[in-house]
Design a protein around this motif. Structure first.
Motif, PDB file in Angstrom:
ATOM      1  N   HIS A 177       0.817  -1.203   0.000  1.00  0.00           N
ATOM      2  CA  HIS A 177       0.000   0.000   0.000  1.00  0.00           C
ATOM      3  C   HIS A 177       0.859   1.264   0.000  1.00  0.00           C
ATOM      4  O   HIS A 177       0.540   2.231  -0.687  1.00  0.00           O
TER       5      HIS A 177
ATOM      6  N   LYS B 135      -7.871  -1.357  15.747  1.00  0.00           N
ATOM      7  CA  LYS B 135      -7.649  -0.205  14.877  1.00  0.00           C
ATOM      8  C   LYS B 135      -8.771  -0.104  13.846  1.00  0.00           C
ATOM      9  O   LYS B 135      -9.331   0.972  13.607  1.00  0.00           O
TER      10      LYS B 135
ATOM     11  N   MET C  90      -9.476   9.345   3.348  1.00  0.00           N
ATOM     12  CA  MET C  90      -8.518   8.622   2.498  1.00  0.00           C
ATOM     13  C   MET C  90      -9.252   7.799   1.438  1.00  0.00           C
ATOM     14  O   MET C  90      -8.917   7.852   0.247  1.00  0.00           O
TER      15      MET C  90
HETATM   16  C1  HDD Z   1      -2.717   8.229  -2.143  1.00  0.00           C
HETATM   17  C2  HDD Z   1      -2.841   7.721  -1.025  1.00  0.00           C
HETATM   18  C3  HDD Z   1      -3.837   6.666  -0.524  1.00  0.00           C
HETATM   19  C4  HDD Z   1      -5.092   6.282  -1.009  1.00  0.00           C
HETATM   20  C5  HDD Z   1      -5.827   6.805  -2.216  1.00  0.00           C
HETATM   21  C6  HDD Z   1      -5.570   5.233  -0.118  1.00  0.00           C
HETATM   22  N1  HDD Z   1      -4.645   5.018   0.849  1.00  0.00           N
HETATM   23 FE1  HDD Z   1      -4.859   3.760   2.467  1.00  0.00          FE
HETATM   24  N2  HDD Z   1      -3.103   4.478   3.248  1.00  0.00           N
HETATM   25  C7  HDD Z   1      -2.204   5.258   2.583  1.00  0.00           C
HETATM   26  C8  HDD Z   1      -2.429   5.956   1.425  1.00  0.00           C
HETATM   27  C9  HDD Z   1      -3.591   5.873   0.633  1.00  0.00           C
HETATM   28  C10 HDD Z   1      -0.839   5.320   3.246  1.00  0.00           C
HETATM   29  C11 HDD Z   1      -0.314   6.693   3.459  1.00  0.00           C
HETATM   30  O1  HDD Z   1       0.127   4.739   2.422  1.00  0.00           O
HETATM   31  C12 HDD Z   1      -1.079   4.423   4.519  1.00  0.00           C
HETATM   32  C13 HDD Z   1      -0.695   4.989   5.854  1.00  0.00           C
HETATM   33  C14 HDD Z   1       0.032   3.870   6.574  1.00  0.00           C
HETATM   34  C15 HDD Z   1       0.130   2.802   5.615  1.00  0.00           C
HETATM   35  O2  HDD Z   1       0.513   1.660   5.806  1.00  0.00           O
HETATM   36  O3  HDD Z   1      -0.300   3.257   4.401  1.00  0.00           O
HETATM   37  C16 HDD Z   1      -2.532   4.003   4.397  1.00  0.00           C
HETATM   38  C17 HDD Z   1      -3.111   3.155   5.325  1.00  0.00           C
HETATM   39  C18 HDD Z   1      -4.268   2.408   5.148  1.00  0.00           C
HETATM   40  C19 HDD Z   1      -4.784   1.440   6.095  1.00  0.00           C
HETATM   41  C20 HDD Z   1      -4.176   1.136   7.458  1.00  0.00           C
HETATM   42  C21 HDD Z   1      -3.078   0.128   7.378  1.00  0.00           C
HETATM   43  C22 HDD Z   1      -2.418  -0.108   8.717  1.00  0.00           C
HETATM   44  O4  HDD Z   1      -2.582   0.699   9.623  1.00  0.00           O
HETATM   45  O5  HDD Z   1      -1.718  -1.094   8.819  1.00  0.00           O
HETATM   46  C23 HDD Z   1      -5.918   0.890   5.514  1.00  0.00           C
HETATM   47  C24 HDD Z   1      -6.820  -0.164   6.097  1.00  0.00           C
HETATM   48  C25 HDD Z   1      -6.078   1.530   4.205  1.00  0.00           C
HETATM   49  N3  HDD Z   1      -5.063   2.452   4.020  1.00  0.00           N
HETATM   50  C26 HDD Z   1      -7.088   1.247   3.312  1.00  0.00           C
HETATM   51  C27 HDD Z   1      -7.326   1.977   2.142  1.00  0.00           C
HETATM   52  C28 HDD Z   1      -8.453   1.742   1.269  1.00  0.00           C
HETATM   53  C29 HDD Z   1      -9.501   0.677   1.463  1.00  0.00           C
HETATM   54  C30 HDD Z   1      -8.362   2.657   0.254  1.00  0.00           C
HETATM   55  C31 HDD Z   1      -9.370   2.756  -0.865  1.00  0.00           C
HETATM   56  C32 HDD Z   1      -9.213   3.216  -1.975  1.00  0.00           C
HETATM   57  C33 HDD Z   1      -7.180   3.492   0.507  1.00  0.00           C
HETATM   58  N4  HDD Z   1      -6.586   3.026   1.672  1.00  0.00           N
HETATM   59  C34 HDD Z   1      -6.769   4.560  -0.293  1.00  0.00           C
END
Ligand code: HDD
Ligand code: HEM
Ligand code: HEM
Lengths: 450, 337
Positions: free
Chosen positions: A186, A252, A325
């Motif tokens: 991710h 979480k 997000m």
């Molecule tokens: C452009 C950026 C972006 C976009 C469009 C999304 N995410 Fe995300 N998300 C992130 C950028 C991000 C991140 C910044 O990369 C995180 C923060 C910590 C991590 O592991 O990734 C995150 C964390 C994160 C986590 C928590 C993981 C953890 O704490 O271990 C979940 C469950 C999701 N995302 C799920 C989603 C879902 C279902 C999306 C649907 C489209 C989504 N995200 C779109």
């Protein structure tokens, strides 16, 4: 006053530094791959438009990398300065990827230096393009290594405790913990996505305020196509992240979804508010969707927050972070898909103002999603710094000066942020693409190729 | 050799590497500012920026390597340094950040900005001074551990002759190393006007270097006699250092073999640095962390060493490539590329 609370101030300072660093880190991970793609297309199609794209993106990258390096150095030292007890433990178990990350930086720094200063040195341009490969690999590897450290904080394993000693340490088990696969996927895909989206924003914005040239049309097509691919990958990886949470960190997910009672066929709650009895009001409910998000099955049971002891529950406001997000994620998939449809359907003009306006927003939105995602993930780990082993309060420094240092760093980041913007503007404003194209490739006329 | 000793040797090598490459960089900052004040900047500043722009990131990584490796091999140091160095450490970070961004910002625009040139010159001296303080603290007597944590005794640090002599030594060493390197580089670039200036700098800073080293030795004997005695037992190592100093100085004075002269300077610091380090052991931070009680577990220690070897196999060829492109490519050095 809260200024004297060293735990709180350490958290705020960590938030400040990482929140600032992650902007540049994301760009540093994603832009190299876009540059490499553009240069490759330029060579294959013998089309200087793409080569120029790669050149100009590289020039921007040098500035953001510099800020990424200095803020990264800051966070590297701050981890020891603000969280000495945590680093003492982490040093024993998870220092391997931290150490390897530095190798990745080193590798990247060497080849980035070589790439930057050798544009016209080789007779065969392929050699120059080859130099971009180690840069892409190096920056992605550094994201990989650092993310395993963060994954370890969420799902610590690879050691046993004996009193306050750590024994039976297994560095590889620590590094490849259950959180690693989904988190890395991710983080890397969202970095690629955000970088492509920022470049798309630039192209769309210029086409809105100025006469659109072929150069910018090509830039937009390339970047929006990349945005679409990476956005789908990000959504898939995000969905797997949620499945990971449901299995390993249910508190979480439950706090993020306002899901209190364990139940089957759980609804997904979108936005809304909580009343004083912690009941959800004003929300949109999608029946069964939470069960599907968590387990891929509309009838599966999802653990609720009430199963977690009260003093180990994360704050409930992270719900909004998650929702923002995900919304942004769907927007990015949607708008880039729309553009592709318009482009392939020859009848419609994909460069109409409405679409361009929608596309001009993708870069900032993606960066916001990065920030929201990290806040959701990090605050959602509260009160733990190492889930199940060490709380944030136990990890923090006891120095009384953290408040002052917060102000010092705030000032530093303001200076760096403003400086970065000013310099970027200077580089590109005094040297628009059309002029550079003419001076570098005089034989190419604007209307040459489509 | 046990893994603790391999670990500390590796780290010490990296710190030595940083000492050399960073000194070149820090000193160059000071000289660039000084040349501007004395209106000689048109002669030497192009030379300086030509070498520095491509390599500053690599310099920074040496430092990151050292502190990440230190926490990896000796996690207890994270605790003691972390608890006691919040304020000086933060100041050092800010200085490093200002300096690092200088390169990127400078190459596009604010070249003639006087304030920025001043910061560039000043940080060149302040950063080594503040980093040297960490070394001073490891000597013992400046941090105390009480029931509510570890604290730095700032008053004691600021009034200690030893601490000031280390700062002085750091600054003059930086200027000496840098000027000898620039002499060599100017020679490579066939840039005679610049060569004349930087060679003068090198000759000028040679005697302060040796005087400051002696002063530090004397101050050390006052501050930590046990360490001083151990250093005396290693007299031949320091003797070699002085011998290489003589060789380097002689060659520069003769105006020949500038490359060898710089290598001699590198050896001078190599022996002094390793003599200091060897006599410092078994303490890493006296009296809290020793090489044995502060080391990480054996599994991690060995894994880190293997990772390190693997990393070197990757890095050394790449570094050689970089040096051939910028440092030893005569056309590049002379500004034809
Ligand atoms: C452009 C950026 C972006 C976009 C469009 C999304 N995410 Fe995300 N998300 C992130 C950028 C991000 C991140 C910044 O990369 C995180 C923060 C910590 C991590 O592991 O990734 C995150 C964390 C994160 C986590 C928590 C993981 C953890 O704490 O271990 C979940 C469950 C999701 N995302 C799920 C989603 C879902 C279902 C999306 C649907 C489209 C989504 N995200 C779109
Ligand atoms: C990948 C490596 C990372 C590590 C090792 C790490 C480490 C930490 C640590 C030690 C804390 C303090 C404990 C806490 O308050 O939870 C923290 C908090 C925090 N980090 Fe991370 N972090 C990482 C990535 C990031 C990134 C990239 C961001 C981007 C924005 C981020 C955002 C935050 C925030 C917002 C907090 C404050 C949490 C709060 O206020 O409670 N983290 N992180
Ligand atoms: C606790 C968390 C983190 C630490 C300790 C950390 C440390 C560092 C350090 C020391 C640097 C400068 C390296 C150099 O001198 O060249 C740096 C830069 C960088 N960091 Fe971070 N970082 C953290 C979080 C992250 C995260 C979460 C990511 C990725 C998603 C990331 C990606 C990068 C990248 C790509 C760069 C280099 C910029 C470039 O050269 O392109 N970092 N980081």
């Amino acid at each position: 006053m809260f200024f004297e609370d060293s735990v709180l101030m350490s958290r705020l300072l960590t938030f400040l530094t990482l929140g600032f660093h992650v902007i540049f880190a994301t760009v540093g991970v994603g832009i190299p791959i876009m540059i490499s793609i553009a240069e490759w297309i330029g060579i294959k199609k013998k089309d200087p438009h793409y080569t120029l794209l790669a050149r100009r993106w590289t020039r921007g990258l040098t500035i953001t990398v510099a800020v990424g390096v200095v803020t990264g150095t800051a966070i590297g030292l701050q981890l020891s300065l603000l969280w000495p007890s945590f680093m003492k433990v982490a040093g024993n178990v998870i220092s391997l990827p931290l150490f390897m990350e530095v190798f990745a930086f080193f590798f990247e720094a060497i080849f980035l230096g070589a790439y930057l200063y050798t544009w016209d040195r080789f007779k065969n341009p392929i050699y120059h393009w080859l130099l971009s490969i180690p840069v892409v690999i190096g920056s992605t590897l550094s994201a990989f290594f650092i993310t395993t450290v963060n994954a370890f904080m969420n799902a610590p394993q690879g050691f046993e405790t004996e009193g306050d000693k750590l024994v039976a340490v297994d560095p590889f088990a620590a590094m490849f913990n259950p959180a690693t696969p989904t988190k890395v996927a991710h983080v890397v895909s969202s970095s690629y996505l955000t970088s492509a989206a920022i470049l798309a924003t630039i192209a769309a914005f210029i086409m809105l305020v100025r006469k659109s040239s072929i150069y910018h049309k090509k830039a937009l097509k390339l970047t929006v196509a990349a945005t679409f691919i990476f956005a789908v990958a990000t959504a898939v990886a995000g969905d797997s992240s949620a499945k990971y949470l449901a299995e390993y960190q249910p508190e979480k997910l439950a706090a993020g979804e306002w899901h209190f009672e364990t139940e089957k066929n759980a609804d997904l709650i979108v936005f809304g508010t909580l009343n004083e009895n912690n009941e959800v009001e004003n929300a949109i409910r999608i029946p069964g969707a939470l069960s599907f998000l968590a387990h891929g099955d509309f009838n599966a049971p999802v653990e609720g927050l009430n199963e977690t002891p009260e003093d180990e529950r994360p704050p409930l406001w992270i719900h909004y972070m998650f929702d923002f997000m995900v919304m942004i994620g769907f927007y990015l998939v949607g708008i880039s898909f729309l553009f592709l449809v318009f482009w392939k359907m020859k009848r419609w003009n994909e460069f109409n103002r409405w679409l361009l306006t929608g596309l001009a927003a993708v870069g900032p939105l993606a960066m916001l999603a990065i920030e929201f995602g990290w806040i959701f993930s990090e605050v959602g780990r509260q009160p733990w710094i190492l889930r199940g082993f060490m709380t944030v309060a136990e990890g923090a420094t006891t120095s009384p000066h953290v408040g002052l240092m917060f102000l010092l760093f705030l000032a530093l980041y303001i200076v760096l942020g403003v400086g970065c913007l000013v310099v970027l503007r200077k580089i590109f404003k005094n040297n628009p693409a059309e002029l550079e194209l003419e001076s570098r490739y005089p034989h190419v006329k604007e209307s040459d190729k489509e | 050799m046990s893994y603790e000793y391999i670990g500390i040797t590796v780290l010490w090598l990296f710190l030595y590497g940083y000492l050399i490459v960073a000194s070149i960089d820090f000193g160059a900052g000071f000289f660039a500012y000084y040349a501007r004040l004395t209106k000689q900047d048109h002669i030497i500043n192009k030379l300086i920026s030509r070498y520095l722009s491509p390599v500053w990131e690599v310099t920074n990584v040496f430092f990151v390597f050292f502190f990440v490796g230190l926490v990896g091999f000796f996690p207890d140091t994270a605790y003691y340094f972390g608890q006691s160095l919040l304020v000086p450490g933060s100041i050092a970070i800010v200085l490093l950040a200002i300096r690092g961004s200088f390169y990127a910002f400078e190459s596009y625009g604010s070249k003639d900005n006087h304030v920025y040139m001043f910061l560039y010159g000043a940080t060149g001296l302040l950063i080594p001074a503040s980093l040297a303080t960490a070394m001073t603290i490891s000597e013992g007597g400046f941090i105390e551990e009480t029931a509510n944590g570890v604290h730095l005794m700032i008053g004691k640090l600021l009034t200690s002759p030893y601490s000031w002599s280390v700062v002085l030594l750091a600054i003059v060493s930086v200027l000496y190393i840098s000027s000898t390197f620039l002499t060599y580089y100017a020679h490579r670039a066939d840039d005679d006007p610049a060569l004349a200036i930087v060679r003068k700098y090198a000759l000028f800073w040679s005697s302060p270097t040796i005087i400051a080293s002696l002063t530090t030795f004397i101050a050390l004997s006052q501050h930590n006699f046990a360490h001083f005695q151990k250093a005396i037992e290693l007299w031949w190592v320091f003797g070699l250092s002085v011998a290489f100093f003589m060789i380097g100085l002689f060659l520069i004075y003769q105006g020949k073999y500038y490359g060898w002269a710089f290598i001699a300077v590198m050896f001078q610091f190599f022996f002094a640095f390793f003599g200091y380090g060897a006599s410092h052991l078994p303490y890493i931070i006296k009296p809290f962390v020793t090489i044995t009680n502060g080391a990480t577990n054996e599994t991690m220690g060995l894994t880190l060493i293997i990772a390190f070897i693997g990393g070197l196999l990757l890095l050394i060829p790449s570094l050689i490539m970089l040096m051939r492109m910028f440092l030893f490519d005569a056309d590049y050095v002379q500004g034809k590329k």
